[in-house]
Design a protein around this motif. Structure first.
Motif, PDB file in Angstrom:
ATOM      1  N   ASP A 154       3.694  -4.936  -5.352  1.00 53.48           N
ATOM      2  CA  ASP A 154       4.340  -4.649  -6.630  1.00 53.48           C
ATOM      3  C   ASP A 154       3.610  -3.518  -7.349  1.00 53.48           C
ATOM      4  O   ASP A 154       4.230  -2.557  -7.824  1.00 53.48           O
ATOM      5  N   ALA A 155       2.284  -3.612  -7.396  1.00 54.85           N
ATOM      6  CA  ALA A 155       1.484  -2.564  -8.045  1.00 54.85           C
ATOM      7  C   ALA A 155       1.583  -1.252  -7.279  1.00 54.85           C
ATOM      8  O   ALA A 155       1.646  -0.168  -7.884  1.00 54.85           O
ATOM      9  N   PHE A 156       1.603  -1.328  -5.962  1.00 51.89           N
ATOM     10  CA  PHE A 156       1.697  -0.142  -5.103  1.00 51.89           C
ATOM     11  C   PHE A 156       2.993   0.629  -5.377  1.00 51.89           C
ATOM     12  O   PHE A 156       2.965   1.848  -5.600  1.00 51.89           O
ATOM     13  N   PHE A 157       4.137  -0.060  -5.367  1.00 53.03           N
ATOM     14  CA  PHE A 157       5.413   0.620  -5.579  1.00 53.03           C
ATOM     15  C   PHE A 157       5.564   1.108  -7.017  1.00 53.03           C
ATOM     16  O   PHE A 157       6.146   2.171  -7.262  1.00 53.03           O
ATOM     17  N   ARG A 158       5.031   0.361  -7.971  1.00 53.86           N
ATOM     18  CA  ARG A 158       5.097   0.804  -9.361  1.00 53.86           C
ATOM     19  C   ARG A 158       4.272   2.081  -9.561  1.00 53.86           C
ATOM     20  O   ARG A 158       4.691   3.001 -10.263  1.00 53.86           O
ATOM     21  N   GLU A 159       3.107   2.121  -8.933  1.00 52.36           N
ATOM     22  CA  GLU A 159       2.238   3.280  -9.069  1.00 52.36           C
ATOM     23  C   GLU A 159       2.868   4.519  -8.449  1.00 52.36           C
ATOM     24  O   GLU A 159       2.796   5.614  -9.014  1.00 52.36           O
TER      25      GLU A 159
END
Length: 284
Positions: free
Chosen positions: A94-99
């Protein structure tokens, strides 16, 4: 692919080509097999006159999955990637794709909820390479497909998305493969095309080298899945009937990842076993 890059199929007498002419006593028109690289743009192919000539002369292009479809075979079903993630893995992705794609593009996005395992793996790989959603992603196979569409020529896919995905009773295998690619988020530097020592940069350099020993009489050193539920060798065998049906119909180009051409399970050998003549077209 890593085995090829590391030299297991790169010794002996190299052939300076990714282009093979396919000939038969049963038809006179031109047919070709091209080994592509999924992280290099079509513009690299355009520098080679034999390649541009064969593409110009062809009436039909076969690629691995274009035109693509995300419709699943009725009754077969598939595994949703999110159902296999631990809470830690979910938070990581989730953090990876948001970043990389923007705050609205996390795993709460509507499209993410139903994405398959192979679809999630493809998304992870693409964003590892692109670094952010604004950075261009040059994909040779798709750009070849687009060039034929723009020229009003026929395009066909050798397989559909559901051919590559896991069925509901394959959860253990699906989880194992998905875990491999989730861990790649921690190794993003190996997917950085700007780092000469990264795996992805070495892959591109290896492809650009045009120095391949196709090892057509050798067995592949180990099964390669390359982010799908099906091995490279099995995909080759599945494609063969469709290719054999297409080749007599008219000038045709079959363009697939170059890893599908190597060893005695590759398309070069499989087509030869069908009585066809395959001749490497030197690009040097």
């Amino acid at each position: 692919m890593h085995a090829l890059i590391n030299g297991q199929a790169n010794s002996g007498n190299p052939i300076a080509t990714i282009l093979w002419e396919i000939k038969s006593s049963e038809w006179q028109h031109a047919a070709y097999l091209i080994g592509t690289c999924h992280v290099v743009g079509k513009s690299w192919l355009d520098q080679w006159k034999p390649v541009t000539e064969c593409l110009s002369a062809a009436d039909c292009l076969y690629t691995e999955c274009f035109p693509s479809t995300t419709v699943n075979t009725p009754g077969l079903g598939y595994i949703k990637a999110l159902d296999l993630l631990s809470s830690e893995q979910y938070d990581l992705l989730d953090a990876f794709f948001r970043e990389r794609s923007g705050e609205s593009e996390g795993l709460e996005h509507e499209e993410a909820k139903d994405i398959s395992v192979v679809g999630m793996i493809s998304a992870i790989k693409e964003m590892l390479i692109r670094k952010n959603a604004q950075r261009p992603f040059h994909q040779m196979d798709y750009e070849l497909y687009q060039s034929f569409v723009h020229a009003n020529k026929m395009t066909k896919a050798l397989e559909y998305s559901w051919d590559l995905d896991f069925r509901p009773d394959d959860k253990a295998a699906a989880k194992s493969l998905l875990d491999v690619f989730v861990r790649q988020v921690h190794h993003a530097r190996e997917w950085d095309t700007d780092r000469a020592d990264s795996i992805i940069a070495r892959t591109i350099a290896w492809y650009h080298s045009l120095s391949f020993n196709y090892a057509l009489d050798e067995e592949a050193p180990s099964p390669e899945y390359a982010g799908t539920a099906v091995t490279v060798a099995e995909r080759n065998r599945r494609w063969l009937p469709g290719i054999m049906h297409a080749l007599p119909e008219g000038p045709t180009v079959v363009a697939v990842g170059i890893g599908h051409l190597f060893y005695n399970t590759g398309l070069v050998t499989l087509l030869q076993q069908q009585g066809l003549i395959l001749l490497p077209v030197s690009l040097r």
